[in-house]
Design an enzyme around this catalytic site. Structure first.
Site, mmCIF file in Angstrom:
data_model
loop_
_atom_site.group_PDB
_atom_site.id
_atom_site.type_symbol
_atom_site.label_atom_id
_atom_site.label_comp_id
_atom_site.label_asym_id
_atom_site.label_seq_id
_atom_site.Cartn_x
_atom_site.Cartn_y
_atom_site.Cartn_z
ATOM 1 N N GLN A 197 0.820 -1.221 0.000
ATOM 2 C CA GLN A 197 0.000 0.000 0.000
ATOM 3 C C GLN A 197 0.850 1.265 0.000
ATOM 4 O O GLN A 197 0.394 2.317 -0.462
ATOM 5 C CB GLN A 197 -0.940 0.018 1.209
ATOM 6 C CG GLN A 197 -2.055 -1.011 1.122
ATOM 7 C CD GLN A 197 -3.027 -0.759 -0.025
ATOM 8 O OE1 GLN A 197 -3.144 0.346 -0.554
ATOM 9 N NE2 GLN A 197 -3.748 -1.799 -0.417
ATOM 10 N N SER B 209 3.196 -4.699 -5.089
ATOM 11 C CA SER B 209 2.235 -5.349 -5.985
ATOM 12 C C SER B 209 1.847 -4.387 -7.099
ATOM 13 O O SER B 209 1.585 -3.211 -6.842
ATOM 14 C CB SER B 209 0.994 -5.750 -5.181
ATOM 15 O OG SER B 209 -0.041 -6.151 -6.047
ATOM 16 N N GLY B 210 1.789 -4.894 -8.334
ATOM 17 C CA GLY B 210 1.492 -4.042 -9.485
ATOM 18 C C GLY B 210 0.149 -3.327 -9.411
ATOM 19 O O GLY B 210 0.062 -2.123 -9.631
ATOM 20 N N HIS B 211 -0.878 -4.081 -9.058
ATOM 21 C CA HIS B 211 -2.232 -3.507 -9.220
ATOM 22 C C HIS B 211 -2.628 -2.513 -8.137
ATOM 23 O O HIS B 211 -3.685 -1.909 -8.211
ATOM 24 C CB HIS B 211 -3.275 -4.630 -9.370
ATOM 25 C CG HIS B 211 -3.617 -5.370 -8.121
ATOM 26 N ND1 HIS B 211 -4.770 -5.134 -7.417
ATOM 27 C CD2 HIS B 211 -2.978 -6.364 -7.449
ATOM 28 C CE1 HIS B 211 -4.839 -5.952 -6.376
ATOM 29 N NE2 HIS B 211 -3.752 -6.703 -6.373
ATOM 30 N N CYS C 50 -11.103 -8.942 0.699
ATOM 31 C CA CYS C 50 -11.367 -10.367 0.854
ATOM 32 C C CYS C 50 -12.426 -10.637 1.912
ATOM 33 O O CYS C 50 -13.021 -11.695 1.941
ATOM 34 C CB CYS C 50 -10.072 -11.113 1.211
ATOM 35 S SG CYS C 50 -8.644 -10.065 1.347
HETATM 36 C C1 PLP Z 1 -3.414 -6.111 -1.839
HETATM 37 C C2 PLP Z 1 -2.443 -6.368 -0.755
HETATM 38 C C3 PLP Z 1 -1.659 -7.531 -0.750
HETATM 39 C C4 PLP Z 1 -1.823 -8.622 -1.763
HETATM 40 O O1 PLP Z 1 -1.355 -8.245 -3.037
HETATM 41 P P1 PLP Z 1 -1.902 -9.042 -4.324
HETATM 42 O O2 PLP Z 1 -1.062 -8.522 -5.434
HETATM 43 O O3 PLP Z 1 -3.350 -8.654 -4.468
HETATM 44 O O4 PLP Z 1 -1.712 -10.490 -4.082
HETATM 45 C C5 PLP Z 1 -0.741 -7.694 0.267
HETATM 46 N N1 PLP Z 1 -0.594 -6.768 1.210
HETATM 47 C C6 PLP Z 1 -1.310 -5.639 1.235
HETATM 48 C C7 PLP Z 1 -1.065 -4.640 2.302
HETATM 49 C C8 PLP Z 1 -2.259 -5.397 0.256
HETATM 50 O O5 PLP Z 1 -2.991 -4.281 0.303
#
Ligand code: PLP
Length: 392
Positions: free
Chosen positions: A175, A195-197, A321
Site C-alpha cells: 500500500q 504489488s502491481g495492481h 477479501c
Molecule cells: C493487496 C495487498 C496484498 C496482496 O497483493 P496481491 O497482489 O493482491 O496479491 C498484500 N498486502 C497488502 C497490504 C495489500 O494491500
C-alpha cells in the site's frame, strides 16, 4: 450512470501509459525471456528495464528484485523463504491476510509466532517488537502501511531493532509503494513486498526485494528464472506494466502528486466527519495520503457500500477479501473498536485518476445515504441515544 471509484486500496485502474507500454508484449514482442534468439533478447531487455524502474522506486539494486505473481506471493516467499520449523517469527495483529495466514500456517508447522498489538490509532510500538525478540527469532514481518486505515507503521525503527539483533526484517509495502517515498536502506529491511495492481499497474504481478546476501528458499522449483529464486517463465507483459507503473509512481512523487491527493482526501474526510456520530479510524497516526477510514454509528457498513454502489460510488468496508463476510475487520478490532463500530466503518481510498469532482460526487451522496440508512436502523435513535445504548 456516472460512476466514481474510491476503492483504490483494493485495486487501481491501469493507467493508459501502462497499458500502452504493455501492449507490444501481448503482440509482436512475444518471446520467452529465456530464449537466446532475437525474440528472447527483446523481452529479456524489457524485463531488465522494468527491474531497473522498480529498483529506482524502492532504492535497491535491480539484481535484488524477484518478480512474482503479486503481493501475496511475494509476502509468502519472504516468510516461507526464511522461516523453518522451530524458528520464532514476529508480526503484528493488523497485517494483510497474505502475511497473517502465512504466519498462521507457519505456526501449524512448528514455528512460534508472536503478534504485536497496536494502539487505538493503529500504530505499534517498536519497543514491543524489541521486547518480543527471543534467541530463536528468525524474522520480523511488519507492514509499512495498512490497507484498511492507511496508518503508516514505524518501519525504520523496527528495521534498526532487527539489524541490531541480527534478525531478518520483511515489510509489506504494497500500500505504501507509489504513495509515499520508500528507501530500503533507510528502512533497513532485508525484504520488501510490492504489488502491481495497487499502484496503477496490472493485476497478477508483484516483486519482492531481497537484500544482497539474503538466502531465501524458493517456493517454486523449475527453471533457473529470477536467479533461481522463483521458477517459471516470466509474465513479461505484467512485468513491463509494473515497471511502467513504478516509473510513473516515482515521477508522481517527485511532482508532489501525493500532496495533491492528500488535499482532496482531507477535504472528503473533513466534510464526512461533519455528519453526526462519525469518527476517524487511525486519528492522530501518520497515514497514507490517499486513505480515510470513517465509522458511521448506527449503520451497517455493508449496507452503506451497497446503497452507494447503486448510486454509482464504489467504496469498501476495508479488506476486499472480507467483503461478503459479516465478521468485523480484524484491523479495526485490533485497534480496540467495538464490533458494531468496526462494522459501521467505511474505507475511502483515492487514486491518481480521481479528480476534485469525484470527491464532490461522493460528498453529494454520502450524507443523505447515511441519514436514510439511519432512519431504517433499529439501533439508531439519534446520536446521543445510540452512543448511550452502545457504549455501555
Ligand atoms: C493487496 C495487498 C496484498 C496482496 O497483493 P496481491 O497482489 O493482491 O496479491 C498484500 N498486502 C497488502 C497490504 C495489500 O494491500
Amino acid at each position: 450512470m456516472s460512476r466514481v471509484y474510491l476503492d483504490n486500496n483494493a485495486t487501481t485502474p491501469v493507467l493508459p501509459e501502462v497499458l500502452e507500454a504493455m501492449r507490444p508484449y501481448f503482440g509482436d514482442h512475444f518471446g520467452n525471456a529465456s530464449s537466446i534468439h532475437h525474440h528472447g533478447q527483446e523481452t529479456r531487455a524489457a524485463v531488465e528495464c522494468a527491474r531497473e524502474s522498480v529498483a529506482a522506486l524502492v532504492g535497491c539494486r535491480a539484481s535484488e528484485l524477484v518478480f512474482t505473481s503479486g503481493g501475496t506471493e511475494a509476502d509468502n516467499l519472504a516468510i516461507f523463504g526464511l522461516a523453518r520449523p522451530g524458528d520464532h517469527v514476529i508480526t503484528s495483529t493488523v497485517e494483510h491476510h497474505a502475511v497473517l495466514n502465512a504466519c498462521k500456517h507457519l505456526a501449524s508447522k512448528g514455528c512460534d509466532v508472536t503478534y504485536i498489538s497496536v494502539d487505538g490509532r493503529g500504530r505499534l510500538d517498536p519497543a514491543d517488537v524489541r521486547r518480543a525478540i527471543r534467541p530463536h527469532t528468525k524474522l520480523i514481518t511488519i507492514m509499512l502501511a495498512n490497507n484498511e486505515t492507511g496508518v503508516v507503521e514505524p518501519a525504520a525503527e523496527i528495521g534498526k531493532i532487527a539489524a541490531q539483533a541480527d534478525i531478518y526484517f520483511h515489510t509489506d509495502a504494497v500500500q505504501a509503494a507509489g504513495k509515499i517515498p520508500i528507501d530500503v536502506n533507510q528502512i533497513e529491511c532485508d525484504l520488501l513486498t510490492i504489488s502491481g495492481h495497487k499502484l496503477h499497474g496490472p493485476q497478477g504481478v508483484g516483486a519482492l526485494y531481497v537484500r544482497k546476501g539474503t538466502q531465501i528458499e524458493p517456493m517454486l522449483y523449475g527453471g533457473s528464472h529470477e536467479r533461481s529464486r522463483r521458477a517459471g517463465t516470466e509474465n513479461v507483459p505484467g512485468i513491463v506494466g509494473l515497471g511502467k507503473a513504478a516509473e510513473l509512481a516515482r515521477a508522481g512523487l517527485e511532482r508532489g502528486d501525493d500532496l495533491k491527493m492528500a488535499t482532496e482526501r482531507d477535504r472528503l474526510e473533513r466534510e464526512l466527519l461533519e455528519i453526526e456520530a462519525t469518527g476517524l479510524n487511525g486519528e492522530g497516526a501518520p497515514r497514507l495520503p490517499n486513505t480515510t477510514n470513517i465509522y458511521f454509528d448506527g449503520i451497517e457498513g455493508e449496507a452503506l457500500v451497497i446503497a452507494l454502489d447503486l448510486k454509482g460510488l464504489a467504496v469498501s468496508t476495508g479488506a476486499a477479501c472480507s467483503s461478503g463476510a459479516i465478521e468485523p475487520s480484524h484491523v479495526l478490532t485490533a485497534m480496540g473498536l467495538r464490533p458494531d463500530r468496526a462494522k459501521a466503518s467505511i474505507r475511502f481510498s483515492l487514486g491518481k485518476q480521481n479528480t476534485p469532482e469525484d470527491v464532490d460526487f461522493a460528498l453529494g451522496l454520502i450524507p443523505e445515504t447515511v441519514a436514510r440508512l439511519r432512519e431504517l436502523s433499529p439501533v439508531w435513535a439519534g446520536a446521543g441515544v445510540v452512543s448511550r445504548k452502545l457504549a455501555t
